[in-house]
Structures are given as C-alpha cells and as structure tokens.
Motif scaffolding. Sequence first.
Motif, short mmCIF file in Angstrom:
data_model
loop_
_atom_site.label_atom_id
_atom_site.label_comp_id
_atom_site.label_asym_id
_atom_site.label_seq_id
_atom_site.Cartn_x
_atom_site.Cartn_y
_atom_site.Cartn_z
N GLY A 77 0.68 -1.35 0.00
CA GLY A 77 -0.08 0.08 0.07
C GLY A 77 0.80 1.16 0.00
O GLY A 77 0.38 2.38 0.20
N THR A 78 2.06 1.20 -0.43
CA THR A 78 2.93 2.26 -0.45
C THR A 78 3.68 2.36 -1.84
O THR A 78 4.38 1.36 -1.99
N SER A 79 3.75 3.42 -2.34
CA SER A 79 4.50 3.52 -3.64
C SER A 79 6.01 3.99 -3.32
O SER A 79 6.92 3.64 -3.89
N CYS A 96 -4.19 1.15 -6.81
CA CYS A 96 -5.45 0.05 -6.79
C CYS A 96 -5.28 -0.68 -5.40
O CYS A 96 -6.28 -1.64 -5.28
N SER A 97 -4.35 -0.61 -4.45
CA SER A 97 -4.26 -1.28 -3.37
C SER A 97 -5.18 -0.81 -2.29
O SER A 97 -5.67 0.14 -2.05
N ILE A 150 -5.30 -1.39 0.70
CA ILE A 150 -4.67 -0.95 1.81
C ILE A 150 -3.96 0.35 1.76
O ILE A 150 -3.29 0.71 2.87
N SER A 151 -3.96 1.14 0.71
CA SER A 151 -3.23 2.14 0.34
C SER A 151 -4.04 3.34 1.18
O SER A 151 -5.01 3.55 1.08
N ASP A 152 -3.36 4.29 1.92
CA ASP A 152 -3.88 5.37 2.54
C ASP A 152 -4.39 6.29 1.62
O ASP A 152 -5.38 6.72 2.09
N THR A 153 -3.99 6.34 0.32
CA THR A 153 -4.61 7.45 -0.60
C THR A 153 -5.82 6.85 -0.94
O THR A 153 -6.89 7.70 -1.50
N THR A 154 -6.14 5.49 -1.22
CA THR A 154 -7.07 4.97 -1.73
C THR A 154 -8.50 4.93 -0.77
O THR A 154 -9.43 5.14 -0.98
N HIS A 191 -14.95 0.82 -4.47
CA HIS A 191 -14.27 1.83 -5.09
C HIS A 191 -13.08 1.24 -5.27
O HIS A 191 -12.70 1.47 -6.73
N VAL A 192 -12.40 0.08 -4.69
CA VAL A 192 -11.17 -0.66 -5.27
C VAL A 192 -11.73 -1.52 -6.59
O VAL A 192 -10.93 -1.51 -7.49
#
Length: 240
Positions: free
Chosen positions: A124-126, A166-167, A169-173, A187-188
């Motif tokens: 969940g992090t780039s 598209c994760s 568990i990403s904070d932005t998503t 949403h995902v």
Amino acid sequence: MWQVWFILGDFFEGAGFIEAFSNSDASVGLALGSICAMILTITIYLFRRVLSFADCMKCLPDGFKAMVPAILILTFAWTLKAMTDSLGSGVFVAEAVQKSAGSLMNFLPAIIFLVACFLGFSTGTSWGTFGILIPIVVNVFLNSNPQLMIISISACMAGAVCGDHCSPISDTTIMASAGAQCDHVSHVSTQLPYVIVVATVSFVTYIVAGFTQSVWISLPVGAALLLAALAVLKRKYSSS
C-alpha cells in the motif's frame, strides 16, 4: 498534507527534497494534516460567519463518526504493512530480482514493473517500493547498461504507483473512498478494470523497451496497444 511530510522529514533543517519524503512518517503526517485541516476549516467558517463556534463543535462528533470506517481501515492497513516489513518481504523480493538479473537482462524492465506492482499493491505504498527497488536497479545496471537502467527505474516507479493506486490498504485509496462517501471495496473493484488494462499494455511496452531501448519505438507501440485495447473493449461492451 505534503507540507506536513516536509516538516516531519526535516526539509527545513537541511534535508533534500527526496530525503525529506523518505524520512517522513505517512501515518503521523496524515494525522497532523487532518488536524491542521480541521482547525483551518473551523477558522474559515468562523471568519466568514458561515457557522458559529458552537455549531462547529456540534458538527465534530458527526464528522468523526463518518470517518470511523476509514480510520479503522487505515489502522488495519498500517498494521499489515508493519507485519510485512518485519517479515522482510521487501528484502526477499529485492534479492530475488537481483539474482535473476543476469539471465533476464532484456526482460528485466517488464519484470521490475510486475514486481513493483506486486509490492505497491501488497504494502500500500509507492514510496516504500521506490526505496526497496530503485537501489537494486541502480546497482544492477550502473556499470553495464545505463540506458536500460533508466528504463528499469521508470518501470519501477510506474509499477509502484500502479500497485499503490489500486491497493485496498493504500492510505490514498482509503481516503479517496472516504472522501467520496462510497463503499471502500466498491471503490477498489471499480478501479481494477482500468488499472489491469493499462498495466497489461505497460508490461508489453516494457518488454519492447527492454529489447529496443528506444523511446521512439516503445512509446508508439504502447500508444498503439492502448488504442487497440480501447477499440476492443468498446466493440465488446457496445454490442452486449
């Protein structure tokens, strides 16, 4: 939010732009940024006389209740990320990529793209994916093929952003679904078809780039593949 990350990353104490981002803590920055945004919003409402101070305080519990699902998802996501980091998943993937670099040199940009997508999606992090893979890419190609190194770094960054986008568990998503007031899983799932199409085209394009090492060949090929994919999807869903 990025201003808070700069402060947490010691940007104003001499740290560079990239170093400030790498030193920052996303969880702390998100919490502090939310608090600053809330204080600023209340101040603007009071200054413009939209709401009284008492009305603003009455709205706070309702706003907190609306954000409870997003807060819980973020908490679970950060817990999962901490667990994967403690298990050393990033080191394992990096060593596996480095060991296979010699025999799959021309396919390596495409492989790095897939690995970055997987890491970005699972953690969940780039930015964390950048920190894991880019040093490996530079080390592999630094004294052998600088042109292929640039292509592989591009593949790493593109794959990391793709997986993070598209994760679940990403904070932005999580914050995007919370801000839009829609179901997080919905949403995902609605993002995945678009991401899969573009990621597939990008994967093939990075294979072409690995062999040709020319932007004048790989970029038109990628654009043509994307237009062909859109034409196929349009014909398929317009007839159904």
